[in-house]
Motif scaffolding. Structure first.
Motif, mmCIF file in Angstrom:
data_model
loop_
_atom_site.group_PDB
_atom_site.id
_atom_site.type_symbol
_atom_site.label_atom_id
_atom_site.label_comp_id
_atom_site.label_asym_id
_atom_site.label_seq_id
_atom_site.Cartn_x
_atom_site.Cartn_y
_atom_site.Cartn_z
ATOM 1 N N ASN A 3 -4.678 0.585 6.460
ATOM 2 C CA ASN A 3 -5.151 -0.782 6.631
ATOM 3 C C ASN A 3 -4.274 -1.429 7.075
ATOM 4 O O ASN A 3 -4.881 -2.786 7.144
ATOM 5 C CB ASN A 3 -6.110 0.154 5.557
ATOM 6 N N ASN A 4 -3.079 -1.980 5.995
ATOM 7 C CA ASN A 4 -2.617 -3.562 5.997
ATOM 8 C C ASN A 4 -1.512 -3.369 6.865
ATOM 9 O O ASN A 4 -1.064 -4.876 6.668
ATOM 10 C CB ASN A 4 -1.546 -2.595 4.637
ATOM 11 N N THR A 26 1.230 7.202 9.657
ATOM 12 C CA THR A 26 0.284 7.311 8.706
ATOM 13 C C THR A 26 -0.154 8.640 8.778
ATOM 14 O O THR A 26 -0.491 9.321 9.821
ATOM 15 C CB THR A 26 0.095 6.627 8.418
ATOM 16 N N GLU A 44 -3.426 10.929 6.790
ATOM 17 C CA GLU A 44 -4.218 11.116 5.122
ATOM 18 C C GLU A 44 -3.479 11.708 3.741
ATOM 19 O O GLU A 44 -3.678 11.018 2.972
ATOM 20 C CB GLU A 44 -5.589 11.216 5.484
ATOM 21 N N GLY A 60 1.102 -1.337 0.119
ATOM 22 C CA GLY A 60 -0.086 0.504 -0.005
ATOM 23 C C GLY A 60 0.490 1.288 -0.077
ATOM 24 O O GLY A 60 1.886 1.262 -0.229
ATOM 25 N N ASN A 61 0.086 2.402 -0.435
ATOM 26 C CA ASN A 61 0.651 3.496 -0.445
ATOM 27 C C ASN A 61 0.773 4.044 1.282
ATOM 28 O O ASN A 61 0.136 3.830 2.098
ATOM 29 C CB ASN A 61 0.433 4.819 -1.505
ATOM 30 N N ASN A 117 -0.845 5.993 3.027
ATOM 31 C CA ASN A 117 -2.478 6.227 3.293
ATOM 32 C C ASN A 117 -3.277 4.452 3.415
ATOM 33 O O ASN A 117 -4.139 5.032 3.829
ATOM 34 C CB ASN A 117 -3.466 7.410 3.358
ATOM 35 N N GLN A 118 -2.687 3.879 3.071
ATOM 36 C CA GLN A 118 -3.201 2.588 2.605
ATOM 37 C C GLN A 118 -2.355 1.630 4.178
ATOM 38 O O GLN A 118 -2.891 1.328 4.868
ATOM 39 C CB GLN A 118 -3.028 2.067 1.414
ATOM 40 N N TYR A 165 -2.194 10.239 -2.001
ATOM 41 C CA TYR A 165 -1.408 9.533 -1.308
ATOM 42 C C TYR A 165 -0.541 9.523 -0.065
ATOM 43 O O TYR A 165 -0.521 7.880 0.642
ATOM 44 C CB TYR A 165 0.222 8.745 -2.453
#
Length: 221
Positions: free
Chosen positions: A145-146, A171, A173, A138-139, A141-142, A183
Motif C-alpha cells: 500500500n506504500n 508481498t 498478507e 511499513g511491514n 503486508n503494508q 506482519y
C-alpha cells in the motif's frame, strides 16, 4: 590474479575449466557462499591466472564447459548465472528492474546473508531506497500500500512466473509463522526462477509454504 566480468549463461564450473582452476578455488577467492548461483555483470577474480586470456566471449556460440554445454547455455553442475531466464507477464526486464534485483541482493548480503533476521520489510525498503532513492515504510503486508504508484505498478502473475524475472517486489498478507501471520512477508525477485531477497537470500521461495495473499509489483521508473 586477473578479473573476469561474468556474462549471462556463465557457470562457475565452466569458468573453472576455462581458466584451469577449480570451482572451490573460485568460490573461496570471491567469497561465493553458493557456487550454484553467480550474477551476470559482477567481477570474478581468477586466482593464479596470468592475464593472457582476453576474457572476451568466444566466437560461434562460446567455449564448451563440462559435459559439452556452451558457456551461454547455462551448463549444469556448477550453477547458472543469476540473470533473468524469462520475462513472465510483467514484460521484459528493464534496467530499473535489474538495478533493484542487484540492490536487493546487496541488502540481503549486508543483513542476514542466507539466514533470516525477521526484518524482511527493512531489507526490501533498503533495496528500493538504494536503487531509486525512495523510502518505503511499513511491514511485509503494508509495503504494497506504500509503494509509490508513479514508480511501481501491480501486475497479475503467479509466483512461479514472477521468480523468473528480476527486480519484482513480492508481498504476502500472511505466512505460516506467528509473526508472519501478523506482519506478512515481502521480498524482491532475483530472476533465477527460485530465489528472492529481503533481509536474507531465500534459496527456494517456491518451496516456502503457508503464505497467502500474494501481490506482485513491477518498477516503472
Amino acid at each position: 590474479m586477473s578479473n573476469y566480468r561474468i556474462r549471462p549463461g556463465d557457470t562457475l564450473s565452466a569458468l573453472a575449466s576455462r581458466f584451469k582452476t577449480s570451482v572451490s578455488a573460485l568460490a573461496r577467492t570471491n567469497n561465493i557462499a553458493n557456487p550454484n548461483l553467480i550474477y551476470a555483470g559482477r567481477s570474478l577474480r581468477v586466482p593464479g591466472h596470468g592475464g593472457t586470456d582476453s576474457f572476451q566471449p568466444a566466437r560461434g556460440g562460446g567455449a564448451k564447459g563440462p559435459g559439452g554445454a556452451g558457456r551461454n547455455g547455462g551448463a549444469a553442475g556448477g550453477g547458472s548465472v543469476g540473470a533473468p531466464r524469462g520475462t513472465g507477464s510483467s514484460g521484459p526486464a528493464t534496467p530499473a528492474m535489474r538495478k533493484l534485483a542487484e540492490a536487493g541482493r546487496a541488502a540481503a548480503m549486508g543483513m542476514g546473508g542466507y539466514n533470516s533476521q525477521g526484518l524482511c520489510a527493512t531489507g526490501v525498503s533498503r533495496a528500493i531506497q538504494n536503487a531509486f532513492g525512495v523510502k518505503v515504510w511499513g511491514n511485509g503486508n503494508q509495503i504494497d500500500n506504500n509503494l509509490p504508484r508513479d514508480k511501481f505498478k501491480q501486475v497479475n502473475m503467479s509466483l512461479e512466473e514472477a521468480l523468473k524475472t528480476p527486480g519484482l517486489v513480492l508481498t504476502w498478507e500472511k505466512t505460516s509463522s506467528r509473526l508472519g501471520s501478523i506482519y506478512g512477508h515481502t521480498a524482491i525477485t532475483t530472476g533465477d526462477g527460485r530465489s528472492s531477497v529481503s533481509d536474507f537470500i531465500e534459496r527456494n521461495t517456491l518451496g516456502a509454504g503457508g503464505r497467502s495473499g500474494l501481490k506482485v509489483f513491477r518498477p516503472i521508473v
